[in-house]
Design a protein around this motif. Structure first.
Motif, PDB file in Angstrom:
ATOM      1  N   UNK A   1       0.846  -1.197   0.000  1.00 48.13           N
ATOM      2  CA  UNK A   1       0.000   0.000   0.000  1.00 48.13           C
ATOM      3  C   UNK A   1       0.883   1.249   0.000  1.00 48.13           C
ATOM      4  N   UNK A   2       0.575   2.181  -0.888  1.00 46.27           N
ATOM      5  CA  UNK A   2       1.294   3.459  -0.960  1.00 46.27           C
ATOM      6  C   UNK A   2       0.414   4.560  -0.363  1.00 46.27           C
ATOM      7  N   UNK A   3       1.024   5.386   0.484  1.00 45.12           N
ATOM      8  CA  UNK A   3       0.295   6.472   1.121  1.00 45.12           C
ATOM      9  C   UNK A   3       1.116   7.755   1.065  1.00 45.12           C
ATOM     10  N   UNK A   4       0.424   8.883   0.939  1.00 46.03           N
ATOM     11  CA  UNK A   4       1.100  10.167   1.033  1.00 46.03           C
ATOM     12  C   UNK A   4       1.292  10.569   2.481  1.00 46.03           C
ATOM     13  N   UNK A   5       1.922  11.719   2.676  1.00 45.56           N
ATOM     14  CA  UNK A   5       2.163  12.234   4.028  1.00 45.56           C
ATOM     15  C   UNK A   5       0.892  12.898   4.556  1.00 45.56           C
ATOM     16  N   UNK A   6      -0.090  12.093   4.839  1.00 43.27           N
ATOM     17  CA  UNK A   6      -1.389  12.555   5.318  1.00 43.27           C
ATOM     18  C   UNK A   6      -1.716  11.791   6.591  1.00 43.27           C
ATOM     19  N   UNK A   7      -1.780  12.518   7.711  1.00 42.28           N
ATOM     20  CA  UNK A   7      -1.911  11.851   9.000  1.00 42.28           C
ATOM     21  C   UNK A   7      -3.207  11.058   9.120  1.00 42.28           C
ATOM     22  N   UNK A   8      -4.307  11.609   8.625  1.00 42.94           N
ATOM     23  CA  UNK A   8      -5.587  10.918   8.740  1.00 42.94           C
ATOM     24  C   UNK A   8      -5.605   9.636   7.906  1.00 42.94           C
ATOM     25  N   UNK A   9      -5.060   9.716   6.681  1.00 34.24           N
ATOM     26  CA  UNK A   9      -5.024   8.529   5.833  1.00 34.24           C
ATOM     27  C   UNK A   9      -4.124   7.447   6.429  1.00 34.24           C
ATOM     28  N   UNK A  10      -2.978   7.865   6.957  1.00 33.88           N
ATOM     29  CA  UNK A  10      -2.056   6.899   7.566  1.00 33.88           C
ATOM     30  C   UNK A  10      -2.689   6.260   8.797  1.00 33.88           C
TER      31      UNK A  10
END
Length: 281
Positions: free
Chosen positions: A49-58
């Motif tokens: 899984x790839x995620x951006x630097x987004x606290x809520x998404x992480x």
């Protein structure tokens, strides 16, 4: 440390975090390298899984993965700058606070002293009470109850909670840390079962016609997966499907024979056989 002692390896997942990956500013190397490290030990990835630097998404992604028994490696976002959210997201997903880990504090202070010793002319001070060094200590604030993962490159540790292992985004640090985890905590899973794969090409048959056969074989042979890789074809080869089975080598011949026999009943045009070298898992 809560690592599994079961003889069957749980699914292994990989989370890769960073806006720079999603924007294309940096090319991801973690997926290929982790796959390589696992394959060398007869293991494999179940998901990535790839995620951006987004606290809520992480936080949402980690809350989901914490609810499983999966072994999960997370690369990136454990620094102490405003765009690093992994430590905070992990704590929020677990419902705990961040705490300065005593051993992490010691290692960061040790690393800071070494850095200034190598460059006495550098601005600042090795005194850990300064604002700059207090900021450095934030890299040692992990979810309450976490354990550390040693970092052979610069001593700044990663952290572990249960089956989740959090390492930096820098490959020079992350990859040896992941290798250490695999060899220290999951060696009992290495090279358990020899796996293989056999397939052949099918022409003139839609996947929908082969699907009932594929489902029947998976139901009949435990541990066997049937796969279908369609191709639109090119000027050298007509449109086709690569149809095959993969799984424990002991079960492979019978499952393959069943797939070949069933396919011949619905298709008169088969291509060459494709045989992949066995590996262990």
């Amino acid at each position: 440390m809560n690592t599994t002692s079961s003889t069957t390896c749980p699914p292994i997942g990989l989370i890769i975090i960073g806006d720079e990956i999603l924007s294309g500013k940096r090319q991801d190397g973690h997926f290929a390298k982790v796959r390589e490290l696992l394959a060398a030990r007869g293991l494999g990835l179940s998901w990535v899984r790839y995620l951006g630097d987004d606290r809520a998404l992480c936080e949402a992604a980690l809350r989901e993965s914490f609810a499983t028994d999966h072994i999960v490696f997370s690369c990136g976002g454990i620094g102490a700058t405003p765009d690093d959210h992994t430590r905070q997201s992990a704590a929020a997903a677990l419902g705990v606070l961040l705490e300065l880990h005593p051993e992490a504090e010691r290692l960061i202070a040790e690393r800071t002293r070494e850095w200034y010793a190598k460059d006495p002319a550098a601005a600042g001070s090795p005194d850990m009470s300064t604002p700059e060094n207090q900021q450095r200590l934030n890299m040692g604030k992990f979810p309450a109850g976490a354990n550390i993962i040693p970092n052979p490159y610069n001593k700044i540790p990663g952290f572990n909670v249960g089956q989740h292992w959090f390492v930096p985004g820098f490959p020079v640090m992350a990859w040896p840390m992941i290798e250490w985890v695999l060899d220290t905590h999951y060696k009992h899973f290495h090279n358990q079962v020899q796996l293989g794969e056999k397939s052949f090409l099918v022409f003139g048959v839609p996947e929908s016609r082969a699907t009932p056969l594929m489902e029947a074989i998976e139901a009949e042979f435990a541990g066997i997966k049937v796969f279908s890789l369609p191709s639109v074809g090119n000027d050298k080869r007509a449109r086709h499907i690569e149809l095959g089975v993969k799984g424990p080598v002991d079960a492979l011949p019978a499952a393959y024979a069943r797939l070949l026999e069933g396919t011949q009943a619905i298709c008169a045009s088969l291509g060459g056989e494709i045989d992949e070298a066995p590996k262990r898992a």
